[in-house]
Design a protein around this motif. Structure first.
Motif, PDB file in Angstrom:
ATOM      1  N   UNK A   1     -11.424 -19.825  47.481  1.00 24.67           N
ATOM      2  CA  UNK A   1     -11.082 -19.938  46.062  1.00 24.67           C
ATOM      3  C   UNK A   1      -9.648 -19.507  45.768  1.00 24.67           C
ATOM      4  N   UNK A   2      -8.928 -19.048  46.786  1.00 24.17           N
ATOM      5  CA  UNK A   2      -7.596 -18.491  46.564  1.00 24.17           C
ATOM      6  C   UNK A   2      -6.515 -19.373  47.169  1.00 24.17           C
TER       7      UNK A   2
ATOM      8  N   UNK B   1      -0.503 -21.969  45.631  1.00 27.11           N
ATOM      9  CA  UNK B   1      -0.100 -23.182  44.924  1.00 27.11           C
ATOM     10  C   UNK B   1      -1.336 -23.931  44.467  1.00 27.11           C
ATOM     11  N   UNK B   2      -1.185 -24.699  43.408  1.00 31.55           N
ATOM     12  CA  UNK B   2      -2.318 -25.416  42.818  1.00 31.55           C
ATOM     13  C   UNK B   2      -2.621 -26.686  43.591  1.00 31.55           C
ATOM     14  N   UNK B   3      -3.881 -27.060  43.614  1.00 30.72           N
ATOM     15  CA  UNK B   3      -4.298 -28.312  44.241  1.00 30.72           C
ATOM     16  C   UNK B   3      -4.169 -29.459  43.250  1.00 30.72           C
ATOM     17  N   UNK B   4      -3.767 -30.616  43.732  1.00 29.67           N
ATOM     18  CA  UNK B   4      -3.742 -31.812  42.889  1.00 29.67           C
ATOM     19  C   UNK B   4      -5.160 -32.294  42.655  1.00 29.67           C
ATOM     20  N   UNK B   5      -5.440 -32.646  41.407  1.00 30.40           N
ATOM     21  CA  UNK B   5      -6.765 -33.176  41.079  1.00 30.40           C
ATOM     22  C   UNK B   5      -6.765 -34.683  41.314  1.00 30.40           C
ATOM     23  N   UNK B   6      -7.607 -35.104  42.228  1.00 32.28           N
ATOM     24  CA  UNK B   6      -7.719 -36.518  42.575  1.00 32.28           C
ATOM     25  C   UNK B   6      -9.154 -36.983  42.363  1.00 32.28           C
ATOM     26  N   UNK B   7      -9.345 -38.287  42.117  1.00 30.37           N
ATOM     27  CA  UNK B   7     -10.711 -38.787  41.907  1.00 30.37           C
ATOM     28  C   UNK B   7     -11.650 -38.484  43.077  1.00 30.37           C
ATOM     29  N   UNK B   8     -11.107 -38.418  44.285  1.00 29.47           N
ATOM     30  CA  UNK B   8     -11.946 -38.206  45.462  1.00 29.47           C
ATOM     31  C   UNK B   8     -11.900 -36.759  45.969  1.00 29.47           C
ATOM     32  N   UNK B   9     -11.422 -35.852  45.166  1.00 26.55           N
ATOM     33  CA  UNK B   9     -11.366 -34.452  45.583  1.00 26.55           C
ATOM     34  C   UNK B   9     -12.780 -33.951  45.867  1.00 26.55           C
ATOM     35  N   UNK B  10     -12.947 -33.149  46.923  1.00 25.39           N
ATOM     36  CA  UNK B  10     -14.290 -32.690  47.273  1.00 25.39           C
ATOM     37  C   UNK B  10     -14.226 -31.370  48.036  1.00 25.39           C
ATOM     38  N   UNK B  11     -15.383 -30.882  48.421  1.00 23.67           N
ATOM     39  CA  UNK B  11     -15.481 -29.686  49.235  1.00 23.67           C
ATOM     40  C   UNK B  11     -14.915 -28.452  48.552  1.00 23.67           C
ATOM     41  N   UNK B  12     -14.441 -27.521  49.378  1.00 19.57           N
ATOM     42  CA  UNK B  12     -13.904 -26.285  48.843  1.00 19.57           C
ATOM     43  C   UNK B  12     -12.619 -26.510  48.051  1.00 19.57           C
ATOM     44  N   UNK B  13     -11.889 -27.573  48.374  1.00 13.80           N
ATOM     45  CA  UNK B  13     -10.687 -27.894  47.588  1.00 13.80           C
ATOM     46  C   UNK B  13     -11.067 -28.172  46.143  1.00 13.80           C
ATOM     47  N   UNK B  14     -12.148 -28.887  45.943  1.00 18.25           N
ATOM     48  CA  UNK B  14     -12.628 -29.176  44.588  1.00 18.25           C
ATOM     49  C   UNK B  14     -13.110 -27.896  43.907  1.00 18.25           C
ATOM     50  N   UNK B  15     -13.856 -27.077  44.620  1.00 14.93           N
ATOM     51  CA  UNK B  15     -14.353 -25.824  44.035  1.00 14.93           C
ATOM     52  C   UNK B  15     -13.188 -24.929  43.611  1.00 14.93           C
ATOM     53  N   UNK B  16     -12.144 -24.866  44.446  1.00 19.88           N
ATOM     54  CA  UNK B  16     -10.978 -24.040  44.125  1.00 19.88           C
ATOM     55  C   UNK B  16     -10.244 -24.597  42.907  1.00 19.88           C
ATOM     56  N   UNK B  17     -10.067 -25.906  42.848  1.00 19.64           N
ATOM     57  CA  UNK B  17      -9.373 -26.515  41.714  1.00 19.64           C
ATOM     58  C   UNK B  17     -10.131 -26.270  40.411  1.00 19.64           C
ATOM     59  N   UNK B  18     -11.431 -26.442  40.438  1.00 20.24           N
ATOM     60  CA  UNK B  18     -12.240 -26.211  39.239  1.00 20.24           C
ATOM     61  C   UNK B  18     -12.107 -24.752  38.787  1.00 20.24           C
ATOM     62  N   UNK B  19     -12.235 -23.839  39.737  1.00 22.88           N
ATOM     63  CA  UNK B  19     -12.146 -22.420  39.412  1.00 22.88           C
ATOM     64  C   UNK B  19     -10.776 -22.069  38.847  1.00 22.88           C
ATOM     65  N   UNK B  20      -9.723 -22.668  39.397  1.00 19.20           N
ATOM     66  CA  UNK B  20      -8.365 -22.420  38.889  1.00 19.20           C
ATOM     67  C   UNK B  20      -8.208 -22.889  37.447  1.00 19.20           C
ATOM     68  N   UNK B  21      -8.770 -24.033  37.107  1.00 19.31           N
ATOM     69  CA  UNK B  21      -8.690 -24.512  35.726  1.00 19.31           C
ATOM     70  C   UNK B  21      -9.396 -23.540  34.776  1.00 19.31           C
ATOM     71  N   UNK B  22     -10.571 -23.107  35.147  1.00 20.06           N
ATOM     72  CA  UNK B  22     -11.355 -22.268  34.242  1.00 20.06           C
ATOM     73  C   UNK B  22     -10.857 -20.828  34.152  1.00 20.06           C
TER      74      UNK B  22
END
Length: 279
Positions: free
Chosen positions: A161-162, A165-186
């Motif tokens: 989750x740490x 730098x921020x991850x780019x949000x892409x339509x096919x984002x998945x796995x822990x990259x997606x979990x980290x991006x979601x957590x960063x937004x919230x």
């Protein structure tokens, strides 16, 4: 259940004395009223342990609810050995307490997003402009499911989750990259581009120079069906009040006040004033 009053309260950060003062100002009665917390219950205030215990007890009575903030998730990560205790955080007494595991088990089962009433949505940092509120709720549930899963799954999630730098949000984002991006937004978002690109370096007020192309997430005008209530950004001092967003972090931990937003009329009460019509 019908309540006399409901209040949404900004970041406590373990400021227990100010929290108790605010409850006194509100004439809070757990038998009649309900509190909603915008996350960051703990960290740099003088008594995170008492704060956490008190809010847990209220939540179990049905008199309170909270969302998770970045400091709350960091507390869980330290508990599970996925992060080190920060020097500025005064949370060590939690880990020395007999009820530490009970407190942290409860904390990890709290949501990232919730609905205080039919007109509002509560999150810690915000909702980015490229998500609808329904999409945000769906993404929140995906991370919550992993935070609330087995300890084995939690221990796999937390180190991922740490990122600096921020991850780019892409339509096919998945796995822990997606979990980290979601957590960063919230839990970490302040500035972003309209496509949701995040910037982590800026934490000042709105009168300071911002990186080119970035704006506060709430300044991107997109249709919203609910008003977004949020904390996290202490430098705003709770002064942002837009039709679609309301800041509630008053910066108490930096010497200012706690803020409470009365859901019935949007009135702001602070921990240093008397509350009109509180009976």
């Amino acid at each position: 259940m019908s309540f006399r009053h409901q209040y949404v309260i900004g970041d406590l950060q373990g400021c227990y004395a100010a929290y108790l003062k605010l409850l006194e100002v509100l004439n809070f009665d757990p038998a009649q009223d309900k509190l909603w917390f915008a996350g960051d219950l703990v960290a740099r205030g003088e008594d995170s342990l008492s704060t956490l215990r008190h809010i847990k007890a209220l939540c179990e009575q049905g008199a309170a609810a909270t969302v998770l903030g970045n400091h709350d998730i960091n507390l869980i990560a330290v508990w599970r050995g996925a992060a080190k205790l920060k020097k500025k955080d005064k949370t060590a007494p939690i880990f020395a307490a007999d009820d530490c595991d009970e407190l942290l088990e409860w904390l990890r089962h709290q949501p990232l997003l919730t609905y205080p009433d039919e007109k509002t949505v509560l999150v810690h940092a915000g909702i980015p402009p490229h998500w609808s509120i329904d999409e945000a709720a769906s993404y929140a549930q995906q991370v919550e499911a992993q935070l609330q899963s087995s300890l084995w799954q939690l221990d796999r999630l937390l180190p991922n989750l740490y990122s600096k730098s921020a991850d780019d949000w892409q339509p096919d984002i998945n796995g822990f990259t997606k979990m980290r991006a979601i957590t960063n937004y919230f839990t970490r978002m302040r500035l972003c581009k309209q496509d949701g690109t995040l910037e982590f370096g800026f934490s000042a007020g709105l009168d300071e120079l911002m990186p080119e192309g970035f704006l506060p997430w709430f300044e991107w005008q997109v249709p919203r069906t609910r008003k977004i209530l949020f904390g996290h950004w202490a430098a705003l001092e709770g002064e942002v009040d837009l039709p679609h967003a309301r800041a509630l972090d008053g910066g108490c931990v930096w010497g200012n006040c706690l803020l409470a937003y009365r859901l019935s009329d949007g009135y702001i009460i602070t921990s240093s004033e008397e509350c009109p019509n509180s009976e």
